[in-house]
Design a protein around this motif. Structure first.
Motif, PDB file in Angstrom:
ATOM      1  N   GLY A 199       0.832  -1.194   0.000  1.00  0.00           N
ATOM      2  CA  GLY A 199       0.000   0.000   0.000  1.00  0.00           C
ATOM      3  C   GLY A 199       0.864   1.241   0.000  1.00  0.00           C
ATOM      4  N   ASN A 244      -0.061   8.621  -4.781  1.00  0.00           N
ATOM      5  CA  ASN A 244      -0.234   7.375  -5.515  1.00  0.00           C
ATOM      6  C   ASN A 244      -0.599   7.691  -6.961  1.00  0.00           C
ATOM      7  OD1 ASN A 244      -0.906   4.902  -6.519  1.00  0.00           O
ATOM      8  ND2 ASN A 244      -2.643   4.559  -5.161  1.00  0.00           N
ATOM      9  N   THR A 251      -3.543   0.691  -3.724  1.00  0.00           N
ATOM     10  CA  THR A 251      -4.424   1.392  -2.798  1.00  0.00           C
ATOM     11  C   THR A 251      -3.594   1.911  -1.626  1.00  0.00           C
ATOM     12  OG1 THR A 251      -4.833  -0.615  -1.532  1.00  0.00           O
ATOM     13  CG2 THR A 251      -6.358  -0.140  -3.338  1.00  0.00           C
ATOM     14  N   ARG A 252      -4.236   2.681  -0.741  1.00  0.00           N
ATOM     15  CA  ARG A 252      -3.484   3.209   0.405  1.00  0.00           C
ATOM     16  C   ARG A 252      -3.103   2.082   1.367  1.00  0.00           C
ATOM     17  NH1 ARG A 252      -4.480   5.141   5.502  1.00  0.00           N
ATOM     18  NH2 ARG A 252      -2.745   6.431   6.226  1.00  0.00           N
ATOM     19  N   GLU A 253      -4.040   1.167   1.596  1.00  0.00           N
ATOM     20  CA  GLU A 253      -3.785   0.096   2.577  1.00  0.00           C
ATOM     21  C   GLU A 253      -2.991  -1.062   1.984  1.00  0.00           C
ATOM     22  OE1 GLU A 253      -7.200   0.448   1.460  1.00  0.00           O
ATOM     23  OE2 GLU A 253      -6.989   2.369   2.471  1.00  0.00           O
ATOM     24  N   GLY A 254      -3.065  -1.268   0.679  1.00  0.00           N
ATOM     25  CA  GLY A 254      -2.405  -2.416   0.069  1.00  0.00           C
ATOM     26  C   GLY A 254      -3.166  -3.701   0.313  1.00  0.00           C
TER      27      GLY A 254
ATOM     28  N   ASP B  34      -5.973 -10.380  -2.935  1.00  0.00           N
ATOM     29  CA  ASP B  34      -6.716  -9.409  -2.120  1.00  0.00           C
ATOM     30  C   ASP B  34      -8.230  -9.604  -2.141  1.00  0.00           C
ATOM     31  OD1 ASP B  34      -6.719  -8.720  -4.803  1.00  0.00           O
ATOM     32  OD2 ASP B  34      -6.674  -6.567  -4.435  1.00  0.00           O
TER      33      ASP B  34
END
Lengths: 373, 90
Positions: A199, A244, A251-254, B34
């Motif tokens: 992330g 990003n 994404t921010r969180e990964g 994911d």
């Protein structure tokens, strides 16, 4: 720029983007250096001749973005010693010719050691299932590859399987490079696919501490140009933050499931990165719960037995460390393309497809058309 | 090594998927992906593990990029890395 869908292979757009980059750097009105930390970024920059479109005042440096290249000499020695003890070593092809103190894995193989080249850690597990030999996965790579190693460790591997981890963690080395005396680096371009796992948030503490912007970029030429535009805008605005520029993938969180497995199996410890420095928290080692699959604890590895050997004379002249720290480039090295070539590498940067010297060698050694003029 | 490769999921069996990479079919592990993956989806493969399900709207541009990367000859480092991931992933 962020979030704007980019069009691929659009020369008009590429020209416009390159012009924007020229304009922004001109507004800065001074030389500026930024660093990327990914062999695939360097491959794309060299392959597509991007350096010739960069403004002269913008220096885009490849940092320690090649995991094989930063595998330290004693780590290679551990693999060589295990192989010489009769343990079967499974490792990625790039690792074979990385020089150790006395031998590389390829040298050990020529002497009869059993070395298997794998493309995936699960192949090492399959190998162990089909033999009574002890099989050691000599695992290199950054966090993206370490999650795959973690997954096979968590999936009940056979008792004759263990791991010699040379995995490295990227964020701490950025800190080291940013703080090096003489460092001119004012921003980092981070590798898109590694950030798929970690992330973009993984870089936030770094930016907070060092006040240096980080832009996450993909591998398409337009992605790299767009990432650089974003980075120079942040430098101009003096607003260090994480942006990003690869939102279609990152994404921010990964990938939280992958991160959970990574940190359940590995813990970060300090250690040397070849040619660069001791990097606090830069190495990934197995946690105590996984001692039974840790080759360092399963076997006695007699490293001091190698200390009587002097390193090869030419190795002392190798500039790999300075090159990966961004202080010099391959053209500054007197061995580059002379004594040091891919068929007979002196330094690790000439070994791997992701090494700066290997990449520059393939593309004529002078990918920067402006500088060669 | 830090470049993943996209492929189309043919079949899913518990934690393993059969995935088609430009005609080469390989088993890919789903331990760390994911999102749930179904046949027809595209995933990004890294060293034999799916690290991401590619959103349907991004599939075309992702494939276009890799077709360009695969267009180089054998001496090209990006082409050889991408081919290595495709041909080597068991």
């Amino acid at each position: 720029m962020t979030g704007t869908p980019l069009q691929f292979r659009d020369p008009e757009l590429a020209r416009a983007m390159a012009a924007t980059l020229q304009r922004l750097v001109a507004r800065l009105d001074r030389p500026v250096a930024v660093m990327h930390v990914c062999g695939s970024h360097e491959q794309a920059i060299a392959k597509f001749g991007l350096r010739s479109t960069f403004p002269k005042a913008l220096d885009v440096i490849m940092g320690p973005g090649c995991p094989v290249c930063v595998t330290d000499v004693p780590e290679v020695d551990e693999g060589v010693l295990l192989a010489r003890q009769g343990v079967r070593i499974a490792t990625y092809g790039d690792m074979l010719r990385v020089p150790g103190t006395v031998q590389s894995l390829a040298d050990a193989q020529a002497d009869g050691a059993k070395i298997d080249i794998i493309y995936s850690p699960k192949q090492a597990v399959d190998l162990a299932r089909n033999t009574t030999d002890e099989v050691v996965l000599f695992a290199s790579g950054f966090e993206t590859t370490a999650v795959a190693t973690a997954a096979v460790i968590l999936d009940d591997p056979p008792p004759n399987f263990s791991v010699l981890s040379a995995h490295k963690y990227i964020p701490p080395v950025m800190e080291i490079v940013a703080e090096m005396p003489g460092s001119r680096i004012e921003g980092f371009l981070a590798a898109g696919h590694a950030a798929v796992i970690t992330g973009s948030a993984v870089f936030e503490p770094f930016v907070e501490r060092n006040r240096v912007p980080v832009v996450i970029a993909g591998f398409e030429p337009m992605d790299i140009l767009a990432g650089l535009v974003e980075l120079v805008e942040l430098i101009l605005a003096k607003t260090p933050k994480v942006v990003n520029a690869f939102p279609r993938c990152v994404t921010r969180e990964g990938n939280l499931a992958a991160q959970e497995q990574l940190w359940r199996v590995f813990r970060p410890i300090g250690g040397r990165w070849r040619g660069i420095a001791h990097v606090p928290n830069g190495n990934l080692r197995l946690r105590d719960e996984f001692a039974h699959v840790d080759a360092r604890r399963r076997f006695t590895i007699d490293l001091p037995s190698l200390w009587d050997f002097a390193p090869p004379a030419l190795a002392g002249q190798c500039l790999c460390g300075d090159i990966m720290a961004g202080i010099r480039n391959p053209r500054d090295c007197r061995l580059f393309n002379r004594e040091c070539v891919p068929e007979n590498p002196v330094g690790a940067c000439m070994v791997s497809n992701e090494g700066t010297c290997r990449i520059w060698h393939l593309y004529g050694g002078v990918p920067d058309l402006e500088a060669s003029a | 090594m830090c470049l993943g490769v996209p492929g189309r999921v043919i079949e899913v069996r518990e934690f393993t998927a059969t995935v088609d990479f430009w005609g080469v079919r390989k088993d890919v592990r789903l331990d760390i992906v994911d999102e749930p993956v179904a046949p027809g989806d595209y995933i990004l493969n890294h060293v034999g593990f799916a690290i991401r399900r590619i959103p349907p709207e991004s599939v075309d541009e992702t494939l276009a990029l890799y077709e360009m990367l695969l267009g180089g000859d054998d001496t090209d480092l990006m082409t050889s890395d991408v081919r290595g991931e495709i041909e080597g992933t068991s």
